[in-house]
Design a protein around this motif. Structure first.
Motif, mmCIF file in Angstrom:
data_model
loop_
_atom_site.group_PDB
_atom_site.id
_atom_site.type_symbol
_atom_site.label_atom_id
_atom_site.label_comp_id
_atom_site.label_asym_id
_atom_site.label_seq_id
_atom_site.Cartn_x
_atom_site.Cartn_y
_atom_site.Cartn_z
ATOM 1 N N TYR A 107 0.821 -1.213 0.000
ATOM 2 C CA TYR A 107 0.000 0.000 0.000
ATOM 3 C C TYR A 107 0.852 1.259 0.000
ATOM 4 C CZ TYR A 107 -4.681 -1.965 0.454
ATOM 5 O OH TYR A 107 -5.869 -2.597 0.199
ATOM 6 N N GLU A 157 -5.118 4.385 7.979
ATOM 7 C CA GLU A 157 -5.945 4.065 6.819
ATOM 8 C C GLU A 157 -5.400 2.855 6.062
ATOM 9 O OE1 GLU A 157 -6.067 7.615 4.503
ATOM 10 O OE2 GLU A 157 -7.578 8.594 5.781
ATOM 11 N N LYS A 212 -7.275 -0.742 5.428
ATOM 12 C CA LYS A 212 -7.439 -1.275 4.078
ATOM 13 C C LYS A 212 -6.818 -2.667 3.959
ATOM 14 C CE LYS A 212 -7.534 3.043 1.391
ATOM 15 N NZ LYS A 212 -6.770 3.851 0.405
ATOM 16 N N ASP A 217 -8.995 -5.299 5.687
ATOM 17 C CA ASP A 217 -10.176 -5.586 4.857
ATOM 18 C C ASP A 217 -9.786 -6.450 3.667
ATOM 19 O OD1 ASP A 217 -11.853 -4.173 6.523
ATOM 20 O OD2 ASP A 217 -11.793 -2.331 5.322
#
Length: 259
Positions: free
Chosen positions: A107, A131, A135, A138
């Protein structure tokens, strides 16, 4: 399904090492949303071709274009940012990092907070890190790896390591995903699960996929079109049924019909 627009165009591309042409005069076109196979005997040049697409090698002839933009000579990290990500024939994870951190690293490719905010531990750094972690968690749920968040990658069973490598590649948000022999070392049940996973992620993430694989059942089961390399040159292109019955392909595989 996505529009039928051209995503990748390879024009007469090749690479020469000294006097040896590892890949030569290769022409490939892949449209958005396609799932394409790349097959050929051992030493045919398949992984070399992937290395050309991802900037590991610079082509000594021809052009590689992604959405009409030339990639020749760009380093791998810039090609990743432009939308091409890959897995490897031999799994390459950060073995000592956790499952979660392996995906968080990917990421960072598209991180929006600056290096300065990280150095000085400014609020955007903490917001961005939070964040990314959310992410990543998930994302790992989709691959049924959320039960191993803090496990070191090296401790995962082989099949789950493969899943993690694909998850990490997808976390860079690619337009084109290159899978280099993802079924290598898998048993038949794991291979069947992988076939379902590839079809699922293609639809879920609106992806275009180019797949190198020796397992013909997998290739014929999921790919819409197949390119065949032999001795660094493309010898055939077509649907699975066309490739299965192509005399040049049968000859390249030592006279055994591709089944």
């Amino acid at each position: 399904m996505m529009e039928n627009k051209l995503l990748l165009k390879v024009e007469n591309a090749g690479i020469q090492f000294g006097g040896l042409k590892a890949v030569s005069n290769t022409n490939v076109e892949i449209k958005k949303g396609e799932l394409i196979g790349l097959i050929g005997p051992n030493g045919a040049g398949k992984t070399t071709f992937f290395n050309l697409l991802t900037g590991v090698y610079a082509p000594t002839e021809g052009n590689i274009l992604l959405e009409g933009k030339r990639l020749n000579g760009l380093p791998p990290y810039k090609i990743t940012r432009k939308g091409i990500s890959r897995t490897f024939q031999n799994i390459r994870l950060f073995n000592e990092l956790s499952v979660l951190d392996n995906v968080k690293v990917a990421y960072h490719t598209n991180s929006k907070h600056s290096i300065l905010s990280s150095i000085f531990r400014l609020p955007p750094h903490f917001t961005g890190e939070r964040e990314m972690e959310e992410k990543a968690i998930d994302f790992l749920k989709i691959f049924n790896l959320d039960g191993f968040l803090y496990e070191k990658a090296k401790n995962l069973p082989y099949g789950q390591q493969r899943r993690l490598e694909i998850a990490r590649a997808l976390a860079t948000q690619p337009k084109l995903l290159l899978l280099d022999e993802p079924a290598a070392g898998m048993n038949p049940n794991e291979t069947e699960e992988l076939m379902n996973l590839i079809s699922f992620i293609r639809e879920k993430f609106d992806l275009t996929v180019l797949l190198i694989e020796h397992d013909m059942q997998l290739v014929m089961g999921v790919c819409e079109r197949i390119y065949v390399l032999d001795h660094g040159q493309l010898i055939a292109e077509g649907s699975p049924s066309e490739i299965r019955n192509n005399p040049k392909v049968i000859e390249a595989y030592l006279g055994e019909e591709v089944s």
